[in-house]
Motif scaffolding. Structure first.
Motif, PDB file in Angstrom:
ATOM      1  N   LYS A  30       5.514  -6.451  -7.074  1.00  4.42           N
ATOM      2  CA  LYS A  30       5.564  -7.554  -6.126  1.00  4.42           C
ATOM      3  C   LYS A  30       5.060  -7.154  -4.742  1.00  4.42           C
ATOM      4  O   LYS A  30       5.304  -6.042  -4.262  1.00  4.42           O
ATOM      5  CB  LYS A  30       6.991  -8.077  -5.998  1.00  4.42           C
ATOM      6  N   THR A  31       4.356  -8.090  -4.113  1.00  5.17           N
ATOM      7  CA  THR A  31       3.929  -7.940  -2.723  1.00  5.17           C
ATOM      8  C   THR A  31       4.917  -8.706  -1.850  1.00  5.17           C
ATOM      9  O   THR A  31       5.114  -9.911  -2.031  1.00  5.17           O
ATOM     10  CB  THR A  31       2.514  -8.509  -2.517  1.00  5.17           C
ATOM     11  N   VAL A  32       5.557  -8.008  -0.927  1.00  2.78           N
ATOM     12  CA  VAL A  32       6.544  -8.632  -0.044  1.00  2.78           C
ATOM     13  C   VAL A  32       5.899  -8.905   1.312  1.00  2.78           C
ATOM     14  O   VAL A  32       5.297  -8.014   1.920  1.00  2.78           O
ATOM     15  CB  VAL A  32       7.784  -7.728   0.132  1.00  2.78           C
ATOM     16  N   VAL A  33       6.032 -10.146   1.782  1.00  2.00           N
ATOM     17  CA  VAL A  33       5.537 -10.516   3.114  1.00  2.00           C
ATOM     18  C   VAL A  33       6.734 -10.943   3.950  1.00  2.00           C
ATOM     19  O   VAL A  33       7.333 -12.002   3.714  1.00  2.00           O
ATOM     20  CB  VAL A  33       4.503 -11.654   3.045  1.00  2.00           C
ATOM     21  N   ALA A  34       7.106 -10.114   4.912  1.00  2.00           N
ATOM     22  CA  ALA A  34       8.252 -10.388   5.773  1.00  2.00           C
ATOM     23  C   ALA A  34       7.804 -11.147   7.021  1.00  2.00           C
ATOM     24  O   ALA A  34       6.749 -10.854   7.593  1.00  2.00           O
ATOM     25  CB  ALA A  34       8.926  -9.079   6.177  1.00  2.00           C
ATOM     26  N   TYR A  35       8.618 -12.122   7.422  1.00  2.00           N
ATOM     27  CA  TYR A  35       8.300 -12.832   8.663  1.00  2.00           C
ATOM     28  C   TYR A  35       9.586 -13.128   9.428  1.00  2.00           C
ATOM     29  O   TYR A  35      10.689 -13.112   8.878  1.00  2.00           O
ATOM     30  CB  TYR A  35       7.534 -14.130   8.377  1.00  2.00           C
ATOM     31  N   ASP A  36       9.436 -13.400  10.722  1.00  2.46           N
ATOM     32  CA  ASP A  36      10.566 -13.785  11.562  1.00  2.46           C
ATOM     33  C   ASP A  36      10.056 -14.683  12.684  1.00  2.46           C
ATOM     34  O   ASP A  36       8.922 -15.179  12.628  1.00  2.46           O
ATOM     35  CB  ASP A  36      11.294 -12.540  12.107  1.00  2.46           C
ATOM     36  N   ALA A  37      10.877 -14.890  13.683  1.00  3.47           N
ATOM     37  CA  ALA A  37      10.457 -15.628  14.880  1.00  3.47           C
ATOM     38  C   ALA A  37      10.713 -14.771  16.106  1.00  3.47           C
ATOM     39  O   ALA A  37      10.887 -15.277  17.209  1.00  3.47           O
ATOM     40  CB  ALA A  37      11.221 -16.954  14.982  1.00  3.47           C
ATOM     41  N   GLN A  38      10.736 -13.444  15.908  1.00  7.54           N
ATOM     42  CA  GLN A  38      11.101 -12.488  16.961  1.00  7.54           C
ATOM     43  C   GLN A  38       9.983 -11.453  17.201  1.00  7.54           C
ATOM     44  O   GLN A  38      10.250 -10.279  17.384  1.00  7.54           O
ATOM     45  CB  GLN A  38      12.404 -11.767  16.586  1.00  7.54           C
ATOM     46  N   ASN A  39       8.748 -11.909  17.151  1.00  3.44           N
ATOM     47  CA  ASN A  39       7.619 -11.006  17.406  1.00  3.44           C
ATOM     48  C   ASN A  39       7.632  -9.776  16.505  1.00  3.44           C
ATOM     49  O   ASN A  39       7.406  -8.654  16.946  1.00  3.44           O
ATOM     50  CB  ASN A  39       7.581 -10.593  18.879  1.00  3.44           C
ATOM     51  N   THR A  40       7.944  -9.997  15.236  1.00  3.16           N
ATOM     52  CA  THR A  40       7.880  -8.996  14.161  1.00  3.16           C
ATOM     53  C   THR A  40       9.052  -8.034  14.153  1.00  3.16           C
ATOM     54  O   THR A  40       9.172  -7.222  13.241  1.00  3.16           O
ATOM     55  CB  THR A  40       6.552  -8.186  14.210  1.00  3.16           C
ATOM     56  N   ALA A  41       9.980  -8.118  15.103  1.00  2.00           N
ATOM     57  CA  ALA A  41      11.052  -7.119  15.197  1.00  2.00           C
ATOM     58  C   ALA A  41      11.872  -7.020  13.918  1.00  2.00           C
ATOM     59  O   ALA A  41      12.073  -5.930  13.376  1.00  2.00           O
ATOM     60  CB  ALA A  41      11.957  -7.437  16.385  1.00  2.00           C
ATOM     61  N   MET A  42      12.366  -8.147  13.432  1.00  4.63           N
ATOM     62  CA  MET A  42      13.217  -8.132  12.237  1.00  4.63           C
ATOM     63  C   MET A  42      12.386  -7.914  10.970  1.00  4.63           C
ATOM     64  O   MET A  42      12.795  -7.192  10.055  1.00  4.63           O
ATOM     65  CB  MET A  42      14.003  -9.440  12.121  1.00  4.63           C
ATOM     66  N   ALA A  43      11.215  -8.550  10.932  1.00  5.77           N
ATOM     67  CA  ALA A  43      10.333  -8.381   9.772  1.00  5.77           C
ATOM     68  C   ALA A  43       9.899  -6.926   9.620  1.00  5.77           C
ATOM     69  O   ALA A  43       9.799  -6.409   8.503  1.00  5.77           O
ATOM     70  CB  ALA A  43       9.106  -9.283   9.914  1.00  5.77           C
ATOM     71  N   ALA A  44       9.642  -6.256  10.744  1.00  6.80           N
ATOM     72  CA  ALA A  44       9.224  -4.852  10.694  1.00  6.80           C
ATOM     73  C   ALA A  44      10.337  -3.956  10.168  1.00  6.80           C
ATOM     74  O   ALA A  44      10.077  -2.937   9.530  1.00  6.80           O
ATOM     75  CB  ALA A  44       8.772  -4.380  12.073  1.00  6.80           C
ATOM     76  N   ARG A  45      11.585  -4.334  10.430  1.00  5.97           N
ATOM     77  CA  ARG A  45      12.716  -3.557   9.890  1.00  5.97           C
ATOM     78  C   ARG A  45      12.697  -3.619   8.360  1.00  5.97           C
ATOM     79  O   ARG A  45      12.862  -2.600   7.687  1.00  5.97           O
ATOM     80  CB  ARG A  45      14.034  -4.107  10.442  1.00  5.97           C
ATOM     81  N   LEU A  46      12.494  -4.824   7.796  1.00  3.55           N
ATOM     82  CA  LEU A  46      12.402  -4.932   6.341  1.00  3.55           C
ATOM     83  C   LEU A  46      11.185  -4.181   5.829  1.00  3.55           C
ATOM     84  O   LEU A  46      11.274  -3.462   4.822  1.00  3.55           O
ATOM     85  CB  LEU A  46      12.337  -6.394   5.901  1.00  3.55           C
ATOM     86  N   TRP A  47      10.049  -4.332   6.504  1.00  2.62           N
ATOM     87  CA  TRP A  47       8.831  -3.594   6.121  1.00  2.62           C
ATOM     88  C   TRP A  47       9.120  -2.099   6.069  1.00  2.62           C
ATOM     89  O   TRP A  47       8.786  -1.423   5.085  1.00  2.62           O
ATOM     90  CB  TRP A  47       7.711  -3.891   7.133  1.00  2.62           C
ATOM     91  N   TRP A  48       9.778  -1.577   7.117  1.00  2.00           N
ATOM     92  CA  TRP A  48      10.056  -0.143   7.181  1.00  2.00           C
ATOM     93  C   TRP A  48      10.988   0.272   6.049  1.00  2.00           C
ATOM     94  O   TRP A  48      10.770   1.308   5.392  1.00  2.00           O
ATOM     95  CB  TRP A  48      10.673   0.230   8.534  1.00  2.00           C
ATOM     96  N   MET A  49      12.014  -0.517   5.791  1.00  2.00           N
ATOM     97  CA  MET A  49      12.979  -0.160   4.742  1.00  2.00           C
ATOM     98  C   MET A  49      12.327  -0.152   3.362  1.00  2.00           C
ATOM     99  O   MET A  49      12.634   0.702   2.529  1.00  2.00           O
ATOM    100  CB  MET A  49      14.176  -1.108   4.782  1.00  2.00           C
ATOM    101  N   LEU A  50      11.412  -1.075   3.133  1.00  2.00           N
ATOM    102  CA  LEU A  50      10.676  -1.075   1.862  1.00  2.00           C
ATOM    103  C   LEU A  50       9.804   0.177   1.746  1.00  2.00           C
ATOM    104  O   LEU A  50       9.756   0.818   0.687  1.00  2.00           O
ATOM    105  CB  LEU A  50       9.827  -2.333   1.749  1.00  2.00           C
ATOM    106  N   LYS A  51       9.124   0.533   2.820  1.00  2.00           N
ATOM    107  CA  LYS A  51       8.298   1.752   2.809  1.00  2.00           C
ATOM    108  C   LYS A  51       9.175   2.984   2.596  1.00  2.00           C
ATOM    109  O   LYS A  51       8.790   3.925   1.876  1.00  2.00           O
ATOM    110  CB  LYS A  51       7.526   1.869   4.127  1.00  2.00           C
ATOM    111  N   TYR A  52      10.343   2.985   3.219  1.00  2.00           N
ATOM    112  CA  TYR A  52      11.278   4.102   3.083  1.00  2.00           C
ATOM    113  C   TYR A  52      11.716   4.269   1.629  1.00  2.00           C
ATOM    114  O   TYR A  52      11.919   5.383   1.147  1.00  2.00           O
ATOM    115  CB  TYR A  52      12.486   3.867   3.995  1.00  2.00           C
ATOM    116  N   LEU A  53      11.827   3.160   0.921  1.00  2.00           N
ATOM    117  CA  LEU A  53      12.188   3.207  -0.501  1.00  2.00           C
ATOM    118  C   LEU A  53      10.982   3.400  -1.406  1.00  2.00           C
ATOM    119  O   LEU A  53      11.093   3.326  -2.627  1.00  2.00           O
ATOM    120  CB  LEU A  53      12.931   1.924  -0.901  1.00  2.00           C
ATOM    121  N   GLY A  54       9.820   3.649  -0.807  1.00  2.00           N
ATOM    122  CA  GLY A  54       8.628   3.946  -1.592  1.00  2.00           C
ATOM    123  C   GLY A  54       7.869   2.737  -2.086  1.00  2.00           C
ATOM    124  O   GLY A  54       6.987   2.862  -2.945  1.00  2.00           O
TER     125      GLY A  54
END
Length: 276
Positions: A88-112
Motif C-alpha cells: 500500500k501507498t500511504v498519503v498523509a495529509y493535515d491542515a497544519q503545514n505538514t506537521a502532523m502528516a510528517a509525523r506519520l510519514w516518519w513513523m512509517l519510514k521508521y517501520l521500514g
C-alpha cells in the motif's frame, strides 16, 4: 511527484486505486478533539483518521517528551486496522503545514515502509481545487504489517548530549525563532534551546501552503549536508518536517523523539538562549 511529496492532482487521479490509502492527520494541540470532528464532517474519500495522541504517540512519563512513540505493537495494529501493508501507498495529509502528516510519514519510514508520502498543500489545497469530500467512513479489510525497524533513524538522549560537545554532529531545532531563543515558552518547563543547536524553523520549508522546490531546500540546508544531523523540536512532531525536507534532497538524518520537552525535563541539562 517529488521523492516524499505528492500533489492533490496525483491523489485525485489515484483515489480509485485500492493500493493508495489517504490518512487524515488533522490535529490541534489547543483542542484535541477538533481534528477528528473535522474528519467526521468532511474528509478526502477513502481516508482513515490518525490521531496524533491516540495513534501516533504513546504514554507520557516524567521523561521522554510530550509525544513519545507508541508501543510498537499498538501502532502496527493500527496500521493493520486501516489496511496498510507493504503493497500500500500511504498519503498523509493535515491542515497544519505538514506537521502532523510528517509525523506519520516518519513513523512509517521508521517501520521500514517505503511507500509513504505527504500531500502537498494538505487539506486546504484539496478544498481549493473543489475536489470531492465525504462524511462516509472507509471500509477496509484488516491486513498484516511486517515492520523492519530502522533504528538508525532515532537519536537518544546520550547521542544528543554527545552532539552538544562535538562539532562534527549538527543539532537542528525546528521550532520558531522566539522559542529557540528562549523569548517565549508556552508549553515546556524551560525556555531556550539545546546547546550548539542551529535554528531551521519547519514552516520555512513551506510557502503559501505548498512545499518549496528541491533547489530551495538544498539552499536552505546547504551547510548541513556534509555532517550527521539530529533534528528536534518541541515534542518530536514538527521536526519530522525537517527530516522529510532533508530526505527530499538526499540527506538522511536522525530524529530526537523526546526533543525539547524531554531535554528540558532534566534539571542538569544545559540550556542556551543565544543564536549559534
Amino acid at each position: 511527484m517529488m521523492k516524499n511529496i505528492v500533489s492533490v492532482d496525483w491523489l485525485y487521479e489515484n483515489l480509485e486505486n485500492e493500493n493508495v490509502i489517504p490518512v487524515d492527520c488533522r490535529f490541534y494541540l489547543d483542542n484535541k478533539d477538533q481534528g477528528q470532528e473535522e474528519y467526521h464532517d468532511a474528509h478526502i474519500p477513502g481516508a482513515h483518521y490518525a490521531d496524533l495522541e491516540k495513534h501516533l504517540s504513546g504514554t507520557v512519563h516524567e521523561h521522554g517528551g510530550r509525544h513519545p512513540l507508541p508501543e510498537l505493537n499498538q501502532f502496527v495494529n493500527f496500521l493493520e486496522s486501516i489496511g496498510v501493508d507493504e503493497t500500500k501507498t500511504v498519503v498523509a495529509y493535515d491542515a497544519q503545514n505538514t506537521a502532523m502528516a510528517a509525523r506519520l510519514w516518519w513513523m512509517l519510514k521508521y517501520l521500514g515502509h517505503e511507500k509513504a508520502y505527504v500531500l502537498d498543500g494538505g487539506f486546504q489545497a484539496w478544498e481549493k481545487k473543489n475536489y470531492p469530500l465525504t462524511e462516509k467512513l472507509p471500509e477496509t479489510e484488516k491486513t498484516t504489517f511486517n515492520p523492519d525497524i530502522q533504528y538508525d533513524m532515532v537519536a537518544d538522549l546520550n547521542e544528543v548530549k554527545d552532539a552538544t560537545e562535538n562539532d562534527d554532529i549538527v543539532l537542528v531545532d525546528a521550532r520558531d525563532e522566539a522559542r529557540y531563543l528562549g523569548k517565549t515558552e508556552p508549553i515546556d518547563p524551560k525556555a531556550g534551546h539545546i546547546p550548539s543547536a542551529l535554528n531551521r524553523f519547519f514552516m520555512e520549508n513551506i510557502e503559501q501552503g505548498q512545499w518549496v522546490s528541491s533547489s530551495q531546500l538544498k539552499e536552505r540546508f546547504e551547510e548541513l549536508t556534509d555532517k550527521p544531523v539530529i533534528n528536534y523540536c518541541g515534542s518530536g512532531v514538527t521536526a519530522c518536517v525537517n527530516v522529510l525536507a532533508l530526505d527530499e534532497i538526499g540527506k538522511k538524518s536522525k530524529l530526537y523523539i523526546g526533543s525539547w520537552s524531554d531535554w528540558s525535563s532534566y534539571d542538569e541539562n544545559q540550556v542556551e538562549t543565544e543564536r549559534k
